[in-house]
Design an enzyme around this catalytic site. Structure first.
Site, PDB file in Angstrom:
ATOM      1  N   ASP A 102       7.504 -44.310 -10.518  1.00  0.00           N
ATOM      2  CA  ASP A 102       6.827 -45.063 -11.581  1.00  0.00           C
ATOM      3  C   ASP A 102       7.870 -45.730 -12.469  1.00  0.00           C
ATOM      4  O   ASP A 102       9.017 -45.283 -12.541  1.00  0.00           O
ATOM      5  CB  ASP A 102       5.974 -44.124 -12.444  1.00  0.00           C
ATOM      6  CG  ASP A 102       4.848 -43.485 -11.643  1.00  0.00           C
ATOM      7  OD1 ASP A 102       4.461 -44.052 -10.606  1.00  0.00           O
ATOM      8  OD2 ASP A 102       4.367 -42.414 -12.069  1.00  0.00           O
TER       9      ASP A 102
HETATM   10  N1  URA Z   1       4.931 -38.518  -9.294  1.00  0.00           N
HETATM   11  C1  URA Z   1       4.600 -39.281 -10.350  1.00  0.00           C
HETATM   12  O1  URA Z   1       3.627 -39.045 -11.029  1.00  0.00           O
HETATM   13  N2  URA Z   1       5.375 -40.338 -10.640  1.00  0.00           N
HETATM   14  C2  URA Z   1       6.500 -40.640  -9.932  1.00  0.00           C
HETATM   15  O2  URA Z   1       7.191 -41.604 -10.256  1.00  0.00           O
HETATM   16  C3  URA Z   1       6.822 -39.827  -8.846  1.00  0.00           C
HETATM   17  C4  URA Z   1       6.021 -38.766  -8.549  1.00  0.00           C
END
Ligand code: URA
Length: 236
Positions: A102
């Site tokens: 993310d």
């Molecule tokens: N899980 C999440 O919620 N975000 C990420 O970036 C990676 C794994």
């Protein structure tokens, strides 16, 4: 390989731009001017120069990036900075991130143009492990460890695979490490949401047997070592 394909793959320009450069006498092969875009060259042995600068060759590139928050896991974007923009010494123009973190997640991201390896690492059948460090708004206890071990029900359609949750600090703001074996969208955040808690910081520490190099500051990267690459290939 065709000369224009080589130059385009190495990021000198688009296929039509490099054709023009070749026509305008900007390109030499082993010191000789070449004006045919379809001239055949041997990427591993010929020396190709554009405007007097050697255009180095790499069939595949592999980088470990310590992704900072605020950068998106995409190859290109018109408005936002991408993880590929951070790899400023890259040779190839066809690099992509292996999976996504993310925008606000930090940590280990593999960047390559090796589609076959990527496919193996991301294949849901392979269950390649991913370890994360997280700070959680809420007191994480043995109850959550048990729920994660049994597989958190995220919604009607999706129950996460069993995950290993290690509590480092259990307090109003907790610190944990968690290992998951799949990579669904917002997976860690959704797993904690399902037990009534919020992830306030997330960092990936490892993917399979590839560990984030602790010497890399946020936004820094380095090529993988031969050993690291061999380790990743062992997942194939
Ligand atoms: N899980 C999440 O919620 N975000 C990420 O970036 C990676 C794994």
């Amino acid at each position: 390989m065709r000369l224009d394909k080589y130059l385009a793959e190495m990021g000198v320009g688009t296929r039509s731009q490099v054709k023009q450069y070749i026509r305008k006498c900007c390109v030499t092969v082993n010191g000789e001017l070449v004006r045919q875009s379809d001239a055949q060259i041997a990427p591993e042995t010929d020396e190709i120069c554009y405007n007097g600068q050697t255009v180095g060759y790499a069939a595949f590139e592999y980088y470990m990036l310590n992704k900072p928050a605020g950068v998106i896991s995409a190859s290109e974007d018109k408005k936002q900075e991408t993880v590929i923009d951070l790899i400023d010494t890259r040779l190839r123009k066809d690099l992509f991130p292996v999976g996504r973190l993310d925008k606000d997640t930090e940590g280990l991201l593999l960047i390559t143009n090796d589609g076959a390896l990527t496919h193996q690492l991301l294949s849901p059948k392979k269950h390649v492990s991913k370890r994360y460090f997280a700070r959680i708004d809420g007191k994480v206890t043995e109850r959550e460890v048990k729920v994660f071990r049994e597989g958190v029900a995220i919604d009607e359609d999706f129950t996460a695979l069993p995950a290993e949750l290690d509590i480092l600090i259990s307090d109003d703001i907790s610190e944990i490490e968690v290992v998951i074996y799949e990579g669904k969208f917002h997976q860690i955040k959704r797993m904690f949401e399902a037990v009534g808690m919020e992830v306030i910081y997330l960092k990936r520490l490892s993917m399979g047997n590839l560990l984030l190099d602790g010497h890399l500051g946020l936004g820094e990267y380095r090529p993988l070592t031969e050993e690291e690459l061999a380790g990743l290939r062992a997942h194939e």
